[in-house]
Design a protein around this motif. Sequence first.
Motif, mmCIF file in Angstrom:
data_model
loop_
_atom_site.group_PDB
_atom_site.id
_atom_site.type_symbol
_atom_site.label_atom_id
_atom_site.label_comp_id
_atom_site.label_asym_id
_atom_site.label_seq_id
_atom_site.Cartn_x
_atom_site.Cartn_y
_atom_site.Cartn_z
ATOM 1 N N GLU A 256 0.828 -1.211 0.000
ATOM 2 C CA GLU A 256 0.000 0.000 0.000
ATOM 3 C C GLU A 256 0.861 1.257 0.000
ATOM 4 O OE1 GLU A 256 -2.874 0.232 3.068
ATOM 5 O OE2 GLU A 256 -4.254 -1.203 2.141
ATOM 6 N N GLN A 257 2.017 1.183 0.646
ATOM 7 C CA GLN A 257 2.915 2.333 0.725
ATOM 8 C C GLN A 257 3.772 2.492 -0.533
ATOM 9 O OE1 GLN A 257 5.004 1.444 4.362
ATOM 10 N NE2 GLN A 257 3.450 2.419 5.659
ATOM 11 N N GLY A 258 3.577 1.614 -1.509
ATOM 12 C CA GLY A 258 4.258 1.761 -2.774
ATOM 13 C C GLY A 258 5.530 0.958 -2.942
ATOM 14 N N ALA A 259 5.793 0.004 -2.066
ATOM 15 C CA ALA A 259 7.005 -0.806 -2.170
ATOM 16 C C ALA A 259 6.971 -1.656 -3.437
ATOM 17 C CB ALA A 259 7.157 -1.704 -0.947
ATOM 18 N N SER A 260 8.124 -1.767 -4.092
ATOM 19 C CA SER A 260 8.222 -2.565 -5.307
ATOM 20 C C SER A 260 8.353 -4.046 -4.963
ATOM 21 C CB SER A 260 9.441 -2.129 -6.123
ATOM 22 O OG SER A 260 10.640 -2.441 -5.417
ATOM 23 N N ALA A 261 8.157 -4.884 -5.977
ATOM 24 C CA ALA A 261 8.315 -6.323 -5.767
ATOM 25 C C ALA A 261 9.742 -6.655 -5.348
ATOM 26 C CB ALA A 261 7.940 -7.077 -7.038
ATOM 27 N N GLY A 262 10.718 -5.957 -5.937
ATOM 28 C CA GLY A 262 12.111 -6.192 -5.563
ATOM 29 C C GLY A 262 12.384 -5.845 -4.113
ATOM 30 N N PHE A 263 11.801 -4.734 -3.657
ATOM 31 C CA PHE A 263 11.997 -4.353 -2.253
ATOM 32 C C PHE A 263 11.337 -5.363 -1.321
ATOM 33 C CE2 PHE A 263 10.636 -2.258 1.652
ATOM 34 C CZ PHE A 263 11.850 -1.778 2.110
ATOM 35 N N ILE A 264 10.151 -5.847 -1.671
ATOM 36 C CA ILE A 264 9.468 -6.851 -0.850
ATOM 37 C C ILE A 264 10.348 -8.090 -0.706
ATOM 38 C CG2 ILE A 264 7.500 -8.415 -0.726
ATOM 39 C CD1 ILE A 264 6.796 -5.510 -0.075
ATOM 40 N N THR A 265 10.985 -8.490 -1.807
ATOM 41 C CA THR A 265 11.878 -9.653 -1.761
ATOM 42 C C THR A 265 13.012 -9.426 -0.783
ATOM 43 O OG1 THR A 265 11.369 -10.273 -4.043
ATOM 44 C CG2 THR A 265 13.432 -11.105 -3.117
ATOM 45 N N VAL A 266 13.654 -8.265 -0.881
ATOM 46 C CA VAL A 266 14.771 -7.953 0.024
ATOM 47 C C VAL A 266 14.297 -7.902 1.469
ATOM 48 C CG1 VAL A 266 16.465 -6.188 0.659
ATOM 49 C CG2 VAL A 266 16.087 -6.751 -1.754
ATOM 50 N N PHE A 267 13.170 -7.226 1.707
ATOM 51 C CA PHE A 267 12.633 -7.087 3.061
ATOM 52 C C PHE A 267 12.378 -8.443 3.706
ATOM 53 C CE2 PHE A 267 8.830 -7.158 5.736
ATOM 54 C CZ PHE A 267 9.141 -6.231 6.714
ATOM 55 N N TYR A 268 11.660 -9.320 2.994
ATOM 56 C CA TYR A 268 11.273 -10.590 3.602
ATOM 57 C C TYR A 268 12.460 -11.544 3.709
ATOM 58 C CZ TYR A 268 7.120 -13.101 5.208
ATOM 59 O OH TYR A 268 6.154 -13.687 5.990
ATOM 60 N N ALA A 269 13.378 -11.462 2.737
ATOM 61 C CA ALA A 269 14.573 -12.301 2.817
ATOM 62 C C ALA A 269 15.432 -11.903 4.011
ATOM 63 C CB ALA A 269 15.374 -12.196 1.526
ATOM 64 N N LEU A 270 15.598 -10.605 4.243
ATOM 65 C CA LEU A 270 16.375 -10.150 5.397
ATOM 66 C C LEU A 270 15.695 -10.543 6.704
ATOM 67 C CD1 LEU A 270 17.608 -6.596 4.319
ATOM 68 C CD2 LEU A 270 18.956 -8.682 4.556
ATOM 69 N N LEU A 271 14.370 -10.499 6.731
ATOM 70 C CA LEU A 271 13.644 -10.939 7.930
ATOM 71 C C LEU A 271 13.953 -12.409 8.205
ATOM 72 C CD1 LEU A 271 9.968 -10.009 8.757
ATOM 73 C CD2 LEU A 271 10.807 -12.301 9.192
ATOM 74 N N GLY A 272 13.959 -13.221 7.143
ATOM 75 C CA GLY A 272 14.270 -14.638 7.315
ATOM 76 C C GLY A 272 15.692 -14.870 7.780
ATOM 77 N N VAL A 273 16.653 -14.134 7.197
ATOM 78 C CA VAL A 273 18.052 -14.271 7.616
ATOM 79 C C VAL A 273 18.212 -13.885 9.090
ATOM 80 C CG1 VAL A 273 20.371 -13.335 7.281
ATOM 81 C CG2 VAL A 273 18.985 -13.970 5.308
ATOM 82 N N ALA A 274 17.506 -12.826 9.505
ATOM 83 C CA ALA A 274 17.564 -12.422 10.914
ATOM 84 C C ALA A 274 17.019 -13.518 11.823
ATOM 85 C CB ALA A 274 16.792 -11.118 11.115
ATOM 86 N N CYS A 275 15.993 -14.233 11.369
ATOM 87 C CA CYS A 275 15.468 -15.365 12.144
ATOM 88 C C CYS A 275 16.547 -16.417 12.366
ATOM 89 C CB CYS A 275 14.288 -16.000 11.425
ATOM 90 S SG CYS A 275 12.772 -15.048 11.458
ATOM 91 N N VAL A 276 17.304 -16.704 11.315
ATOM 92 C CA VAL A 276 18.351 -17.711 11.414
ATOM 93 C C VAL A 276 19.395 -17.302 12.450
ATOM 94 C CG1 VAL A 276 20.194 -18.892 10.158
ATOM 95 C CG2 VAL A 276 17.989 -18.485 9.047
ATOM 96 N N ALA A 277 19.726 -16.010 12.477
ATOM 97 C CA ALA A 277 20.775 -15.527 13.385
ATOM 98 C C ALA A 277 20.291 -15.348 14.816
ATOM 99 C CB ALA A 277 21.334 -14.200 12.866
ATOM 100 N N SER A 278 18.983 -15.309 15.026
ATOM 101 C CA SER A 278 18.457 -14.907 16.333
ATOM 102 C C SER A 278 18.776 -15.886 17.456
ATOM 103 C CB SER A 278 16.936 -14.714 16.244
ATOM 104 O OG SER A 278 16.280 -15.934 15.951
ATOM 105 N N SER A 279 18.930 -17.184 17.123
ATOM 106 C CA SER A 279 19.158 -18.162 18.188
ATOM 107 C C SER A 279 20.468 -17.883 18.921
ATOM 108 C CB SER A 279 19.167 -19.578 17.611
ATOM 109 O OG SER A 279 20.187 -19.718 16.642
ATOM 110 N N ARG A 280 21.467 -17.390 18.213
ATOM 111 C CA ARG A 280 22.737 -17.032 18.842
ATOM 112 C C ARG A 280 22.663 -15.674 19.520
ATOM 113 N NH1 ARG A 280 26.324 -20.849 20.197
ATOM 114 N NH2 ARG A 280 26.961 -22.169 18.457
ATOM 115 N N LEU A 281 21.899 -14.760 18.934
ATOM 116 C CA LEU A 281 21.878 -13.375 19.398
ATOM 117 C C LEU A 281 21.392 -13.244 20.836
ATOM 118 C CD1 LEU A 281 22.240 -10.400 18.582
ATOM 119 C CD2 LEU A 281 19.870 -10.429 17.755
ATOM 120 N N TRP A 282 20.367 -14.007 21.207
ATOM 121 C CA TRP A 282 19.740 -13.842 22.518
ATOM 122 C C TRP A 282 20.038 -14.992 23.477
ATOM 123 C CZ3 TRP A 282 18.175 -9.084 22.921
ATOM 124 C CH2 TRP A 282 17.737 -8.410 21.783
ATOM 125 N N ALA A 283 20.956 -15.880 23.126
ATOM 126 C CA ALA A 283 21.232 -17.051 23.968
ATOM 127 C C ALA A 283 21.674 -16.650 25.375
ATOM 128 C CB ALA A 283 22.282 -17.930 23.309
#
Length: 409
Positions: A256-283
């Motif tokens: 709705e805010q005008g994000a492109s398909a490419g930006f959506i890909t980057v946004f959601y991929a980075l969210l997923g990568v952060a999930c992978v790293a989170s187990s170490r981050l807060w241990a």
Amino acid sequence: MSTSLTSTAAPAQPALRLAFALSMGAAVSLGITRFSYGLLLPPMRADLGWSYALAGGMNTANAVGYLIGALITPTLMRRFGVTRLLVVGAVLASVFMAGSGFVTAAPALLLQRLLAGIASAWVFVAGGLLAARLGEAGSSRGGLLLGIYYSGTGFGIALSALLVPQVLRAAADVPHGWAWAWWALAIASAAATGLLAWAGRAMPQRPAAHAATSSATAASAPPVALHRFGWALAGYALFGMGYIGYMTFVIALLREQGASAGFITVFYALLGVACVASSRLWAGLLDRYRGGQPQALLNGLLGVATLLPVLNPSAPVALVSGLLFGGVFLSVVASTTALVRHNLPPARWAQGISMFTIVFAAGQIVGPTVTGWISDGPGGLARGLVASAITLWAAAVLASRQHALQETP
């Protein structure tokens, strides 16, 4: 000390490979089956004329299915075995994902989401149990192996981010082109199922005496008093309501805010990568505190992440929101496991974790539909995500009241 190192070094690499293969269970059951829907919601809603309440209801149906599946999983595991249930659940989840591409009627899609939720619960619970068994033989890597398993959720999110926009773009001129994305996700789930089948066959056998002793001890353990974890349970239910609102609707807000398909890909991929790293981050945080402090802090951060794209629609702020959210939300789940492990004897861990699983599922059932209903009113999706942020902050306040148990009865 040298003897201990020698005894655990040999199986380290096979165990890590098995853990990564088993992590496909979390990838299929959560990363793909549940969270990929946020990427498909905007085109499906535009094509099928849904309200936001109905769009949220699709993830509510998935959460209802997950709760049903989780409740019957122990019985099915006893009857059919853990590995068989893992593989059958993954196969069925793939089938139901594919089925969502063949129907357009809302009742049929709701049924598909419900059935996919049931199957995904079988996969997630069975895969988690197998991952826990990897560390049973006195291995110091037990926490790492579990962390790898749960990080599979991030792998599934990242894969969905890379796959879905590309398929939607390729099928842009095809009627109901979003169906092709469901089929692509089903193929990805089927490929992951192959890895799960291999991991199930390669799992080391548990000694029969050890399994019998563990079952007898768990069966004889007295029930856990709910009120002893009352504040944390209440906070966890609100977490389930709040976080799923973000994961369901944030892509729609960005579109709705005008994000492109490419930006959506980057946004959601980075969210997923952060999930992978989170187990170490807060241990360290989860190891240090015995009460509800970690759950409170993490929910507070999630509220901030949820509100950021509402306050500022710029691309950098949205990316910060995704990175912060992805780096935190799975650790809230881990914080309740840590709370149980810190405050109950091992024989009662399963009972304690089950309590949290049930209230979490209840929150996830309510969250998407309520957030969608709010988003259908004045203020739209922005107001819906504000409500999710407030819910997460309320969860933080409740969790902060949870103290460590003084005595274990």
